[in-house]
Scaffold this active site. Structure first.
Site, PDB file in Angstrom:
ATOM      1  N   TYR A 142       0.849  -1.193   0.000  1.00  0.00           N
ATOM      2  CA  TYR A 142       0.000   0.000   0.000  1.00  0.00           C
ATOM      3  C   TYR A 142       0.890   1.250   0.000  1.00  0.00           C
ATOM      4  O   TYR A 142       2.050   1.194   0.422  1.00  0.00           O
ATOM      5  CB  TYR A 142      -0.948   0.003   1.209  1.00  0.00           C
ATOM      6  N   ASP A 187       1.476  -3.867  22.605  1.00  0.00           N
ATOM      7  CA  ASP A 187       1.979  -5.222  22.388  1.00  0.00           C
ATOM      8  C   ASP A 187       2.423  -5.901  23.682  1.00  0.00           C
ATOM      9  O   ASP A 187       2.421  -7.126  23.774  1.00  0.00           O
ATOM     10  CB  ASP A 187       3.173  -5.202  21.415  1.00  0.00           C
TER      11      ASP A 187
HETATM   12  C1  LIG Z   1       4.772  -6.919   9.771  1.00  0.00           C
HETATM   13  C2  LIG Z   1       3.924  -6.105  10.709  1.00  0.00           C
HETATM   14  C3  LIG Z   1       2.934  -5.298  10.172  1.00  0.00           C
HETATM   15  C4  LIG Z   1       2.095  -4.587  11.034  1.00  0.00           C
HETATM   16  N1  LIG Z   1       1.104  -3.833  10.481  1.00  0.00           N
HETATM   17  C5  LIG Z   1       0.240  -3.189  11.300  1.00  0.00           C
HETATM   18  C6  LIG Z   1      -0.806  -2.401  10.751  1.00  0.00           C
HETATM   19  O1  LIG Z   1      -0.940  -2.289   9.519  1.00  0.00           O
HETATM   20  N2  LIG Z   1      -1.667  -1.780  11.617  1.00  0.00           N
HETATM   21  C7  LIG Z   1      -1.531  -1.882  12.977  1.00  0.00           C
HETATM   22  O2  LIG Z   1      -2.335  -1.293  13.712  1.00  0.00           O
HETATM   23  N3  LIG Z   1      -0.530  -2.617  13.519  1.00  0.00           N
HETATM   24  C8  LIG Z   1       0.350  -3.255  12.733  1.00  0.00           C
HETATM   25  N4  LIG Z   1       1.372  -3.988  13.271  1.00  0.00           N
HETATM   26  C9  LIG Z   1       1.492  -4.085  14.732  1.00  0.00           C
HETATM   27  C10 LIG Z   1       2.212  -2.883  15.330  1.00  0.00           C
HETATM   28  O3  LIG Z   1       3.435  -2.685  14.681  1.00  0.00           O
HETATM   29  C11 LIG Z   1       2.433  -3.086  16.810  1.00  0.00           C
HETATM   30  O4  LIG Z   1       1.287  -3.612  17.400  1.00  0.00           O
HETATM   31  C12 LIG Z   1       2.771  -1.759  17.501  1.00  0.00           C
HETATM   32  O5  LIG Z   1       3.971  -1.252  16.993  1.00  0.00           O
HETATM   33  C13 LIG Z   1       2.865  -1.946  19.003  1.00  0.00           C
HETATM   34  O6  LIG Z   1       3.272  -0.742  19.596  1.00  0.00           O
HETATM   35  P1  LIG Z   1       3.870  -0.722  21.069  1.00  0.00           P
HETATM   36  O7  LIG Z   1       4.142   0.715  21.376  1.00  0.00           O
HETATM   37  O8  LIG Z   1       2.997  -1.495  21.978  1.00  0.00           O
HETATM   38  O9  LIG Z   1       5.223  -1.541  20.965  1.00  0.00           O
HETATM   39  P2  LIG Z   1       6.566  -1.174  20.188  1.00  0.00           P
HETATM   40  O10 LIG Z   1       6.264  -0.436  18.947  1.00  0.00           O
HETATM   41  O11 LIG Z   1       7.340  -2.431  20.080  1.00  0.00           O
HETATM   42  O12 LIG Z   1       7.308  -0.164  21.170  1.00  0.00           O
HETATM   43  C14 LIG Z   1       7.939  -0.609  22.350  1.00  0.00           C
HETATM   44  C15 LIG Z   1       8.966   0.436  22.758  1.00  0.00           C
HETATM   45  O13 LIG Z   1       9.497   0.071  24.021  1.00  0.00           O
HETATM   46  C16 LIG Z   1      10.900   0.242  23.993  1.00  0.00           C
HETATM   47  N5  LIG Z   1      11.462  -0.643  25.024  1.00  0.00           N
HETATM   48  C17 LIG Z   1      11.527  -2.013  25.020  1.00  0.00           C
HETATM   49  N6  LIG Z   1      12.108  -2.455  26.141  1.00  0.00           N
HETATM   50  C18 LIG Z   1      12.405  -1.347  26.891  1.00  0.00           C
HETATM   51  C19 LIG Z   1      13.012  -1.149  28.161  1.00  0.00           C
HETATM   52  N7  LIG Z   1      13.434  -2.182  28.905  1.00  0.00           N
HETATM   53  N8  LIG Z   1      13.156   0.130  28.610  1.00  0.00           N
HETATM   54  C20 LIG Z   1      12.737   1.187  27.863  1.00  0.00           C
HETATM   55  N9  LIG Z   1      12.184   1.062  26.654  1.00  0.00           N
HETATM   56  C21 LIG Z   1      11.996  -0.202  26.172  1.00  0.00           C
HETATM   57  C22 LIG Z   1      11.294  -0.124  22.574  1.00  0.00           C
HETATM   58  O14 LIG Z   1      12.554   0.418  22.218  1.00  0.00           O
HETATM   59  C23 LIG Z   1      10.146   0.507  21.791  1.00  0.00           C
HETATM   60  O15 LIG Z   1      10.393   1.852  21.465  1.00  0.00           O
HETATM   61  C24 LIG Z   1       2.248  -4.684  12.439  1.00  0.00           C
HETATM   62  C25 LIG Z   1       3.268  -5.470  12.963  1.00  0.00           C
HETATM   63  C26 LIG Z   1       4.097  -6.173  12.116  1.00  0.00           C
HETATM   64  C27 LIG Z   1       5.170  -7.029  12.712  1.00  0.00           C
END
Ligand SMILES: Cc1cc2nc3c(=O)[nH]c(=O)nc-3n(C[C@H](O)[C@H](O)[C@H](O)COP(=O)(O)OP(=O)(O)OC[C@H]3O[C@@H](n4cnc5c(N)ncnc54)[C@H](O)[C@@H]3O)c2cc1C
Length: 393
Positions: free
Chosen positions: A215, A293
């Protein structure tokens, strides 16, 4: 507790930053620690359906209207034959039906817009290069050691992603499991797309043990391509170098336009997808909770992981704002979110099976999709529970 509780967020991904912004908007002072030295997202794309885009619109992110694309439709193809199975209208259908658009955008641009907004917010204190190491949950506050510093707050939120070290340390949970699926990704030039595939549409190709999604992102200047395969490869991390030759081999029996897209990916990056079984009872304890996540990792086959993290952020802020007792508010937030995120996790697992069918089962799936083409808007109503869910009301 009396005064406004202070909040500590571990993790500055899309979930952590969205939570910081929603909480600050609700009047809570927020400290966010992120292990990376700079806010940066890997160069992949993301789709955001109306249930999440309506929240982003409320956050008034600068430039969202320029870098986000509103695709005209989702076009579903059979990978091996190349036949179009179904076209689902997105624009203007989604906005008309759900009051917010279906967007495709670069993760880097979304992440930059969120982090810029958070950096400008007086109530948000950001500490980059601070990896959360150890945490303690006490009766009325939490303590966290990160980057050699001690932090303390009334509430601790783990937004530290799929491998969530805090979840494992504070809840004693096992690490998430590898799903046996690998995502390969690349950003390519629209000029490198085969004829007929370069317009502003999302394309989904289905095939045995694999599928392909592409996309437009970056205001249409780039195409995000993700190829999904099944394999036993497993390594933690988002940025392993993949080999074009290996990927082309996996799609060698596919129709020519799909193979063209795979070849145009060049040397892609890849990551092994992890998940947890849907958990309808996820919870923190005391003044600790989870978000994004860390709470509910899922396969990306409903494109909802980030959307659920953004929904979590809004619900958490609203629940804390409306409940004078913070611990009760955290349990209410978990109770509100678990059924919905569990259902989405289940839906993503179900799509994995359907997308990757082969033989007679794939033929039956294709026939059903073709039949749905007679009334695509009716078909889209199946997703009203997902896209029409409005956590802002
Ligand atoms: C191939 C693929 C395609 C996707 N497509 C979509 C989509 O089209 N639409 C959608 O809604 N979702 C999509 N997702 C899912 C989406 O990417 C995730 O669900 C989202 O990024 C989760 O965000 P988060 O902030 O929970 O985790 P993350 O983005 O993983 O952020 C976690 C953060 O915590 C930090 N961290 C980790 N451990 C520590 C620590 N000990 N101390 C301090 N900081 C730490 C990391 O550095 C990171 O910055 C996709 C995922 C994949 C794999």
């Amino acid at each position: 507790m009396g005064q406004t509780p202070s909040i500590l967020i571990a993790g500055g991904g899309i979930g952590g930053l969205s939570a910081a912004l929603c909480l600050a908007r609700a009047g809570f002072p927020v400290t966010l620690v992120e292990q990376a030295d700079t806010f940066r997202e890997v160069g992949a794309g993301i789709q955001l359906s109306p249930n999440a885009s309506r929240i982003l619109q409320k956050l008034e992110l600068d430039g969202l209207g320029d870098f986000a694309v509103e695709p005209g439709s989702i076009r579903i193809h059979d990978g091996p034959s190349g036949n179009r199975l179904l076209t689902l209208p997105l624009k203007p259908e989604m906005k008309a039906r759900h009051g917010a658009p279906y967007l495709t955008l670069s993760r880097a641009e979304l992440h930059q817009a969120l982090s810029r907004k958070a950096s400008d917010e007086a109530l948000i204190d950001i500490h980059l290069g601070h990896r959360a190491e150890t945490a303690r949950i006490l009766d009325d506050h939490a303590e966290l050691e990160a980057g050699g510093r001690q932090f303390s707050a009334d509430i601790l939120i783990a937004a530290d992603g799929v491998w969530s070290p805090l979840r494992q340390a504070l809840l004693g949970d096992q690490p998430p499991q590898y799903t046996g699926h690998t995502a390969w990704r690349a950003l390519i030039d629209p000029a490198d797309m085969p004829a007929g595939l370069s317009g502003a549409h999302t394309h989904l190709w289905l095939g045995p043990d694999s599928h392909l999604v592409h996309y437009p992102v970056c205001g249409g200047d780039k195409i995000n391509v993700v190829a999904l395969t099944e394999s036993s490869w497993r390594e933690e991390g988002w940025n392993h170098q993949g080999r074009s030759e290996e990927l082309q081999r996996a799609f060698a029996r596919w129709a020519s336009p799909a193979r063209h897209v795979i070849k145009a990916m060049g040397e892609p990056l890849k990551w092994a997808l992890c998940g947890r079984q849907p958990d309808l009872d996820w919870h923190g304890h005391g003044c600790f909770t989870l978000l994004g996540d860390a709470a509910h990792p899922m396969l990306p086959y409903l494109a909802q992981g980030a959307a659920m993290a953004i929904e979590d952020a809004h619900v958490l802020a609203r629940t804390l704002q409306s409940n004078p007792e913070p611990m009760a508010a955290l349990r209410a937030y978990e109770a509100a979110r678990a059924p919905r995120t569990g259902r989405v996790q289940q839906g993503a697992f179900a799509n994995a099976a359907t997308f990757h069918l082969s033989g007679p089962a794939a033929l039956a799936r294709n026939m059903a999709l073709r039949a749905a083409g007679g009334a695509p808007k009716l078909f889209l109503r199946r997703y009203d529970w997902l896209y029409g869910h409005d956590v802002t009301v």
